[in-house]
Enzyme design. Sequence first.
Site, PDB file in Angstrom:
ATOM      1  N   GLU A   1      29.837  48.847  39.569  1.00 34.07           N
ATOM      2  CA  GLU A   1      29.857  47.603  40.343  1.00 34.07           C
ATOM      3  C   GLU A   1      29.827  47.986  41.836  1.00 34.07           C
ATOM      4  O   GLU A   1      30.698  48.710  42.309  1.00 34.07           O
ATOM      5  CB  GLU A   1      31.175  46.901  39.993  1.00 34.07           C
TER       6      GLU A   1
ATOM      7  N   LYS B   1      52.202  38.832  42.517  1.00 37.95           N
ATOM      8  CA  LYS B   1      52.029  39.794  43.601  1.00 37.95           C
ATOM      9  C   LYS B   1      50.576  39.742  44.044  1.00 37.95           C
ATOM     10  O   LYS B   1      49.689  40.275  43.378  1.00 37.95           O
ATOM     11  CB  LYS B   1      52.381  41.219  43.176  1.00 37.95           C
TER      12      LYS B   1
ATOM     13  N   GLU C   1      41.233  39.869  33.722  1.00 38.38           N
ATOM     14  CA  GLU C   1      39.903  39.537  34.255  1.00 38.38           C
ATOM     15  C   GLU C   1      39.475  40.743  35.069  1.00 38.38           C
ATOM     16  O   GLU C   1      39.936  40.932  36.196  1.00 38.38           O
ATOM     17  CB  GLU C   1      39.988  38.299  35.167  1.00 38.38           C
ATOM     18  N   LEU C   2      38.608  41.572  34.485  1.00 35.02           N
ATOM     19  CA  LEU C   2      38.326  42.875  35.099  1.00 35.02           C
ATOM     20  C   LEU C   2      36.924  42.926  35.702  1.00 35.02           C
ATOM     21  O   LEU C   2      36.334  41.894  35.996  1.00 35.02           O
ATOM     22  CB  LEU C   2      38.562  43.969  34.041  1.00 35.02           C
TER      23      LEU C   2
ATOM     24  N   CYS D   1      33.325  39.481  41.030  1.00 30.17           N
ATOM     25  CA  CYS D   1      33.124  40.218  39.785  1.00 30.17           C
ATOM     26  C   CYS D   1      31.984  39.616  38.969  1.00 30.17           C
ATOM     27  O   CYS D   1      31.555  40.214  37.993  1.00 30.17           O
ATOM     28  CB  CYS D   1      34.419  40.260  38.980  1.00 30.17           C
TER      29      CYS D   1
ATOM     30  N   TRP E   1      41.992  40.610  46.313  1.00 31.03           N
ATOM     31  CA  TRP E   1      41.769  40.078  47.659  1.00 31.03           C
ATOM     32  C   TRP E   1      40.503  39.244  47.767  1.00 31.03           C
ATOM     33  O   TRP E   1      40.300  38.562  48.754  1.00 31.03           O
ATOM     34  CB  TRP E   1      41.694  41.232  48.673  1.00 31.03           C
TER      35      TRP E   1
HETATM   36  P1  ADP Z   1      40.305  45.868  43.994  1.00 34.78           P
HETATM   37  O1  ADP Z   1      41.234  46.245  45.098  1.00 34.78           O
HETATM   38  O2  ADP Z   1      39.107  46.720  43.885  1.00 34.78           O
HETATM   39  O3  ADP Z   1      40.069  44.415  43.901  1.00 34.78           O
HETATM   40  P2  ADP Z   1      42.401  46.679  42.204  1.00 34.78           P
HETATM   41  O4  ADP Z   1      42.381  46.612  40.729  1.00 34.78           O
HETATM   42  O5  ADP Z   1      42.668  47.983  42.849  1.00 34.78           O
HETATM   43  O6  ADP Z   1      40.998  46.123  42.597  1.00 34.78           O
HETATM   44  O7  ADP Z   1      43.426  45.636  42.810  1.00 34.78           O
HETATM   45  C1  ADP Z   1      43.685  44.371  42.276  1.00 34.78           C
HETATM   46  C2  ADP Z   1      45.161  44.090  42.346  1.00 34.78           C
HETATM   47  O8  ADP Z   1      45.846  45.061  41.580  1.00 34.78           O
HETATM   48  C3  ADP Z   1      45.772  44.165  43.746  1.00 34.78           C
HETATM   49  O9  ADP Z   1      46.773  43.163  43.851  1.00 34.78           O
HETATM   50  C4  ADP Z   1      46.387  45.542  43.774  1.00 34.78           C
HETATM   51  O10 ADP Z   1      47.472  45.622  44.673  1.00 34.78           O
HETATM   52  C5  ADP Z   1      46.871  45.670  42.351  1.00 34.78           C
HETATM   53  N1  ADP Z   1      47.051  47.046  41.862  1.00 34.78           N
HETATM   54  C6  ADP Z   1      46.362  48.154  42.199  1.00 34.78           C
HETATM   55  N2  ADP Z   1      46.817  49.227  41.513  1.00 34.78           N
HETATM   56  C7  ADP Z   1      47.832  48.796  40.715  1.00 34.78           C
HETATM   57  C8  ADP Z   1      48.709  49.412  39.750  1.00 34.78           C
HETATM   58  N3  ADP Z   1      48.636  50.717  39.458  1.00 34.78           N
HETATM   59  N4  ADP Z   1      49.625  48.630  39.130  1.00 34.78           N
HETATM   60  C9  ADP Z   1      49.695  47.315  39.407  1.00 34.78           C
HETATM   61  N5  ADP Z   1      48.901  46.683  40.277  1.00 34.78           N
HETATM   62  C10 ADP Z   1      47.971  47.396  40.933  1.00 34.78           C
END
Ligand code: ADP
Length: 486
Positions: free
Chosen positions: A390, A183, A259-260, A293, A159
Amino acid sequence: LLSKLKDPSLAIDKALIAGEWVATSESGNTFDVTNPSTGEVIATLPDMNRAETVRAIDAAHTAQKAWAKKTGKERAGILRKLYELLVANADDLAVILTMEMGKPLAEAKGEILYGASYVEWFAEEAKRVYGDTIPGHQEDKRIIIIKQPVGVVAAITPWNFPNAMLARKFAPAVAVGCAMVSKPAAETPLSALALALLAERAGLPAGIFSVILSTDAVSVGKEFTENDKVRKLTFTGSTAVGKILMRQGADQIMKLGLELGGNAPFIVFDDADLDAAVEGAMVSKYRNNGQTCVCANRLYVQAGVYDAFARKLAEKVAAMKVGDGFEPGVNAGPLITDKAVAKVQEHIADAVAKGASIAIGGKPDARGGLFFQPTILTGVTSDMKIAREETFGPVAPLFKFETEEEVIAMANNTEFGLASYFYSKDISKIFRVAEALEYGMVGINTGLISTEVAPFGGIKQSGLGREGSKYGIDDYLEIKYLCLSV
Ligand code: ADP
């Protein structure tokens, strides 16, 4: 929302699945998108799941074959047109972005143009997917290397940059002839839908790009990793979720672009241009309200300039204006969710309990809601939570250090390796430190490093692969070797 747009058709409440705009989900469920500045519902969208994901993947799988056969120039033409549409509609796209995500309107427009720059760049690169020839290993052998699109790519995006994080995955993928099923984060799906509409208007064939709307990221993520028509998954988000996806993708040896998270050090040496360092820290720390990030997460300041740096930074922070991103002059919007506010508070409380002082801020903003005061903590030490995790919020923790050796050890003492920054005028030190920092990106005397012409990405647990630049296109290509006996 509609009243603020010159082209109201860009505000979309349907998903794009297999070339069709779909208003209702198979389950009939819906979810709301809210404006984090006001809490108001700005859209109600169909909440989809695996069935819709399968449909989008099937369509992508079929459409990709013809798309890959087009010339690079044909694909480039469509991307170029999309770039022009993004720029022409930048004001509206910025409004949509600020409405769903909260960042100040000027920053939102900056993001739209930044996202568009990847579309422009990869439109150009689409024509330059060069192969190679290799001198044969036997007299009769001729060796030719060609590069081909990996096929169907799934994308999961966060987001914090609802347009740019998707644009920089979408553009290289479609440039080389892949199809993409995406997605976006459920908090901010509207920017992705607007991008998809403009891509359609630019002439992208049906099925090449789908946008699934879903609050069930787990199920969609499972389909993305278990469906063998998907050959690659590209993800931007947390390291925790990146690990889950990597595990899930293992069963089909899925190609991954990840990209984590980061835990960026920002180092100010005694010999730095202090005003430039303060300027850089403002940009690196408080841009997007600390929710990137690559945001400076740990500010290490050498003892000789620690107090002066803290004072100058506090002067700048005191001048920041917190508020609704649509208000003129605002440079800090709301945080994205209650959870984000809670994390910021937890990090501050933990640091204070262990001896840090609040130089400025430290509390929720008087406006209430998701607004938080831009904060500086001094006297921060390595045993505090904020040193390891973070924060993803407007908190600048200032650590004091004495020697170069000591600060490099502290800076590298993390499982993350995305962005890092330092300020110095000593050219020998600049090379020494730049080479010693275990990070994918190093900003030297600058706090702003993101650009489409350079490879963005991290090492260690910050990810796999690079986005942007001439290197970014390789992530969407397979190398094929032809061995010809003449
Ligand atoms: P943040 O919300 O802290 O940016 P997330 O890694 O939770 O980080 O979310 C990033 C994306 O990954 C969002 O689109 C979220 O809906 C999706 N997401 C969260 N959990 C999962 C999962 N278990 N499998 C696939 N996508 C996921």
